[in-house]
Design a protein around this motif. Structure first.
Motif, short mmCIF file in Angstrom:
data_model
loop_
_atom_site.label_atom_id
_atom_site.label_comp_id
_atom_site.label_asym_id
_atom_site.label_seq_id
_atom_site.Cartn_x
_atom_site.Cartn_y
_atom_site.Cartn_z
N ALA A 14 0.84 -1.21 0.00
CA ALA A 14 0.00 0.00 0.00
C ALA A 14 0.87 1.25 0.00
O ALA A 14 0.66 2.17 -0.79
CB ALA A 14 -0.93 -0.02 1.21
N LEU A 15 1.88 1.25 0.87
CA LEU A 15 2.76 2.41 0.97
C LEU A 15 3.51 2.66 -0.34
O LEU A 15 3.71 3.80 -0.74
CB LEU A 15 3.77 2.21 2.11
N SER A 16 3.92 1.58 -1.01
CA SER A 16 4.72 1.73 -2.23
C SER A 16 3.92 2.40 -3.35
O SER A 16 4.48 3.01 -4.24
CB SER A 16 5.24 0.38 -2.70
N LEU A 17 2.60 2.27 -3.29
CA LEU A 17 1.77 2.86 -4.35
C LEU A 17 1.47 4.33 -4.09
O LEU A 17 1.28 5.12 -5.02
CB LEU A 17 0.44 2.11 -4.46
N LEU A 18 1.42 4.70 -2.81
CA LEU A 18 0.96 6.05 -2.46
C LEU A 18 2.08 7.08 -2.59
O LEU A 18 3.25 6.78 -2.35
CB LEU A 18 0.41 6.06 -1.03
N ASP A 19 1.72 8.29 -2.99
CA ASP A 19 2.68 9.39 -3.05
C ASP A 19 3.28 9.58 -1.65
O ASP A 19 2.55 9.52 -0.64
CB ASP A 19 1.99 10.68 -3.49
N ALA A 20 4.58 9.85 -1.61
CA ALA A 20 5.28 9.94 -0.32
C ALA A 20 4.61 10.96 0.59
O ALA A 20 4.25 12.06 0.17
CB ALA A 20 6.73 10.32 -0.57
N GLY A 21 4.44 10.56 1.83
CA GLY A 21 3.91 11.48 2.84
C GLY A 21 2.41 11.68 2.81
O GLY A 21 1.87 12.49 3.55
N THR A 22 1.68 10.93 1.95
CA THR A 22 0.23 11.14 1.89
C THR A 22 -0.56 10.04 2.59
O THR A 22 -1.78 10.12 2.68
CB THR A 22 -0.27 11.21 0.42
N SER A 23 0.12 9.00 3.07
CA SER A 23 -0.62 7.84 3.56
C SER A 23 -1.19 8.03 4.96
O SER A 23 -0.59 8.69 5.81
CB SER A 23 0.29 6.62 3.57
N LYS A 24 -2.37 7.44 5.16
CA LYS A 24 -2.96 7.43 6.49
C LYS A 24 -3.62 6.07 6.67
O LYS A 24 -4.57 5.74 5.95
CB LYS A 24 -4.00 8.55 6.59
N GLU A 25 -3.10 5.29 7.59
CA GLU A 25 -3.70 3.96 7.81
C GLU A 25 -4.86 4.05 8.78
O GLU A 25 -4.81 4.79 9.78
CB GLU A 25 -2.66 2.95 8.33
N MET A 26 -5.90 3.29 8.51
CA MET A 26 -7.06 3.25 9.40
C MET A 26 -7.24 1.85 9.99
O MET A 26 -7.05 0.86 9.30
CB MET A 26 -8.32 3.65 8.63
N VAL A 27 -7.67 1.80 11.24
CA VAL A 27 -7.83 0.55 11.98
C VAL A 27 -6.59 -0.33 11.75
O VAL A 27 -6.67 -1.45 11.25
CB VAL A 27 -9.13 -0.20 11.62
N GLY A 28 -5.45 0.21 12.15
CA GLY A 28 -4.18 -0.47 11.97
C GLY A 28 -3.83 -1.38 13.14
O GLY A 28 -4.67 -1.64 14.02
N PRO A 29 -2.61 -1.85 13.16
CA PRO A 29 -2.18 -2.83 14.18
C PRO A 29 -2.28 -2.31 15.61
O PRO A 29 -2.38 -3.11 16.54
CB PRO A 29 -0.70 -3.07 13.83
N LEU A 30 -2.25 -0.99 15.79
CA LEU A 30 -2.28 -0.48 17.16
C LEU A 30 -3.70 -0.25 17.67
O LEU A 30 -3.90 0.16 18.80
CB LEU A 30 -1.47 0.83 17.23
N ASP A 31 -4.67 -0.51 16.84
CA ASP A 31 -6.06 -0.25 17.23
C ASP A 31 -6.72 -1.43 17.95
O ASP A 31 -7.90 -1.36 18.28
CB ASP A 31 -6.89 0.15 16.02
N ASP A 32 -5.98 -2.51 18.11
CA ASP A 32 -6.49 -3.62 18.91
C ASP A 32 -7.78 -4.21 18.37
O ASP A 32 -8.68 -4.55 19.13
CB ASP A 32 -6.73 -3.10 20.34
N MET A 33 -7.87 -4.30 17.06
CA MET A 33 -9.11 -4.84 16.47
C MET A 33 -8.79 -6.23 15.92
O MET A 33 -8.84 -6.49 14.73
CB MET A 33 -9.56 -3.87 15.38
#
Lengths: 552, 98
Positions: A14-33
């Protein structure tokens, strides 16, 4: 390999596709889901449940990247992973509806339903398909199949619905994996140890030649990113599930007397003479059709005795302002893999043809005709020629047709007097906005037979049965299914075969109640909103939806 | 599957949570979270019977890097070398400014 996309994990992809510095992950590993269903089965979970949701930009365009981790549990879709995808796609839909363009990109590296959360997987995948269909009215929904897992099972049905599919030559695309076909239909049908045969049949080179993917690129990040940028610019749509007449004509011209090989199929594919196919309403016949629960109920509900049709396995008829549709077995069917009522190539395309016609006829009407599906489908067809031609497109065509009908305002009600299994259920049942089932022990609702699940998940059948005691979604019976909260009603006291006049009247009354209660609902949200769903069945789903909504 | 739990007396507080790795075959994921309590390590591993090996790998790591953190590990059969690599990677992430 230098700059390989395939070698990357889901998050890096996902990161490799996105323009640098524009990414925002949602419900990621730290969200305990974390999935609540794996540890009770002694399976190590993953903190993101194998799904990475990332918003960001590609060449300045707003995108949502959904990246499936193929290395965690084979990229299988369960409750949490499925709900993450559905919730994010629905937020993207909302944005697009409000004039804020955002392009969804789904990186498919998945075996389909996560068999350890079977019935959740099926529910989620149908919900993903529903969201994709809705999104396509606004933006192309772009699919990427990089490999190593490739795309299999219910997620291949999803793949067939996507606007545009980009793949590398390291991927395979199919509905049933060769091992499952071998398990269900024998080694002579498909030898799962013959790697050449598998790659030549299911590999993306062959899929490109027969319209099942749209572009095959070499495996580098740059190539893949460029293809995506190009698709965002050109907005091409393969309309893959809208070629019903083409495929029904192709099936007419298929020589069923010998086993189909790749070369003859490719020749046939290029030379199909397309004719318009209308599947006329079922009429009364002189001989009894192959007995099934679906047939018994269809005949009693429509009043057509010994119903027959031009496609012997697809019965439909209008009665009392409602369109009834059933898929039934035909013991003498020319297609050997659907003789027990499985949903095969012809069934998927024929049902799509029927439903598309209903939608077209009612296009300008204020009140749309209710569609009543009678579900008694023991599975999808397991066969070599089915995979070569692309049975996932057949199932995708009917799933898409039902979803479009519902989204256009047709009440779509699923009545389940028989089995509702796997791809068959995705194609014929799960796109309905209300499900009504009979409380009968003979009904099976699942993603795969026990023998196949045991083989694929490398457990014994005894271990599997132990697991079903702790996780209702793993079970095979309707009473456990009810615990997921997806049913509108579980009807007690009527057996699967007891389609008496009195019982038919009772079921019709329940169906009418379901239709009256829709109040314009065209979504699949009812499944999350029943008391059982809220209390226990879809608790994790609801939590995921809340988190995605907050973090979007 | 086995669940393991360890405590360590370490004192170097960490500033932010980090995550590395994937629960793939022969691999693991590691999450560090800041804490003001004792360092706790909670492991879910697919390979049973390696408690002692885990204890050794972790002790060696904390002897060298006495970070104070709440640590969660989901492991799918990784070797001690891979475990150490992922732990060190997580440490690198902590230093990362972004």
């Amino acid at each position: 390999m230098k700059n390989s996309f395939v070698e990357l994990h889901a998050r890096e992809r996902a990161l490799s596709l996105l323009d640098a510095g524009t990414s925002k992950e949602m419900v990621g590993p730290l969200d305990d889901m974390i999935s609540p269903h794996l540890e009770p089965q002694n399976i190590v979970p993953e903190s993101d449940d194998g799904i990475v949701l990332m918003k960001g930009k590609i060449a300045g365009n707003n995108v949502l990247v959904v990246s499936i981790e193929g290395k965690f549990q084979g990229g299988g879709i369960g409750e949490v992973s499925g709900a993450k995808i559905v919730a994010a796609l629905e937020k993207a839909l909302e944005d697009n509806k409000n004039g804020k363009t955002i392009y969804p990109i789904i990186i498919l590296d998945t075996g389909g339903v996560r068999l350890q959360e079977a019935n959740y997987g099926l529910l989620s995948i149908s919900e993903i398909q529903n969201a994709v269909i809705a999104l396509k009215k606004y933006v192309p929904v772009i699919g990427l199949v990089p490999g190593r897992v490739g795309s299999f099972g219910g997620m291949s049905i999803t793949a067939s619905i996507l606007s545009y599919l980009i793949a590398t030559n390291k991927a395979r695309i199919a509905l049933n994996g060769p091992e499952v076909i071998e398990q269900e239909a024998g080694v002579r049908e498909f030898d799962s140890s013959d790697k050449d045969l598998i790659w030549n049949t299911l590999g993306t080179k062959q899929r490109l030649a027969t319209g099942l993917v749209d572009e095959v690129v070499d495996d580098t990040v740059d190539n893949i990113k460029n293809s995506i940028i190009n698709e965002i610019k050109t907005k091409k749509d393969a309309h893959r599930t809208e070629n019903v007449d083409f495929y029904l004509s192709l099936l007419d011209q298929l020589d069923l007397s010998k086993k189909l090989d790749i070369e003859s199929y490719n020749k046939l594919y290029k030379n199909v003479e397309v004719t318009k196919h209308d599947i006329p309403e079922a009429v009364a016949g002189s001989e009894e059709g192959t007995k099934s629960r679906g047939r018994v109920w269809f005949e009693k509900m429509t009043g057509i005795k010994n119903a027959t049709s031009s496609v012997s396995t697809v019965l439909h008829a209008q009665k009392g302002g409602k369109e009834y549709v059933a898929i039934v077995p035909d013991a003498d069917n020319d297609f050997p893999r659907v003789r027990n009522g499985e949903v095969g190539l012809q069934e998927g395309f024929a049902v799509a043809s029927v439903i598309n016609k209903v939608v077209a006829e009612d296009k300008d009407k204020d009140v749309k005709r209710p569609i009543i599906l009678i579900a008694d489908v023991p599975s999808q067809a397991y066969g070599y020629q089915e995979e070569l031609i692309g049975i996932h497109v057949a199932l995708g065509s009917s799933a898409a047709a039902y979803a479009k009908a519902r989204q256009a305002g047709h009440p779509v009600i699923d009545f389940i007097p028989g089995d509702a299994v796997s791809g068959g259920f995705l194609a014929h049942g799960l796109q309905s906005n209300r499900m009504i089932a009979l409380d009968d022990d003979s009904i099976t609702i699942q993603a795969m037979s026990k023998a196949s699940v045991a083989r694929i998940t490398q457990r014994t059948i005894a271990e599997l049965e132990e697991a079903t005691k702790h996780v209702p979604a793993m079970a095979y019976d309707i009473d456990n299914y009810e615990k997921l909260g997806a049913l509108y009603k579980l009807v007690k006291g009527i057996g699967s075969w007891e389609a008496t006049g009195e019982n038919v009247a009772k079921i019709n009354q329940i169906i009418d109640g379901a239709i009256d209660g829709l109040n314009g609902d065209r979504t699949l949200h009812f499944r999350y909103e029943t008391p059982i769903a809220k209390e226990s069945g879809r608790k994790a789903t609801l939590k995921v939806r809340k988190l995605v909504d907050e973090q979007w | 599957m086995e669940k393991l739990h360890f405590n360590f007396d370490t004192t170097d507080a960490i500033a932010k949570p980090v995550h590395v790795g994937v629960v793939a075959s022969g691999d693991l994921e590691v999450i560090f979270r800041p804490t003001d309590k004792k360092t706790e390590v909670n492991i879910v591993t697919g390979s049973d019977g390696f408690k002692e090996v885990w204890a050794n790998v972790l002790k060696r790591f904390f002897d060298r890097y006495p970070i104070q953190a709440n640590i969660e590990i989901n492991d799918f059969g990784s070797t001690p070398g891979v475990v150490n690599l992922r732990l060190t990677q997580a440490l690198e992430e902590l230093k990362d400014e972004k």
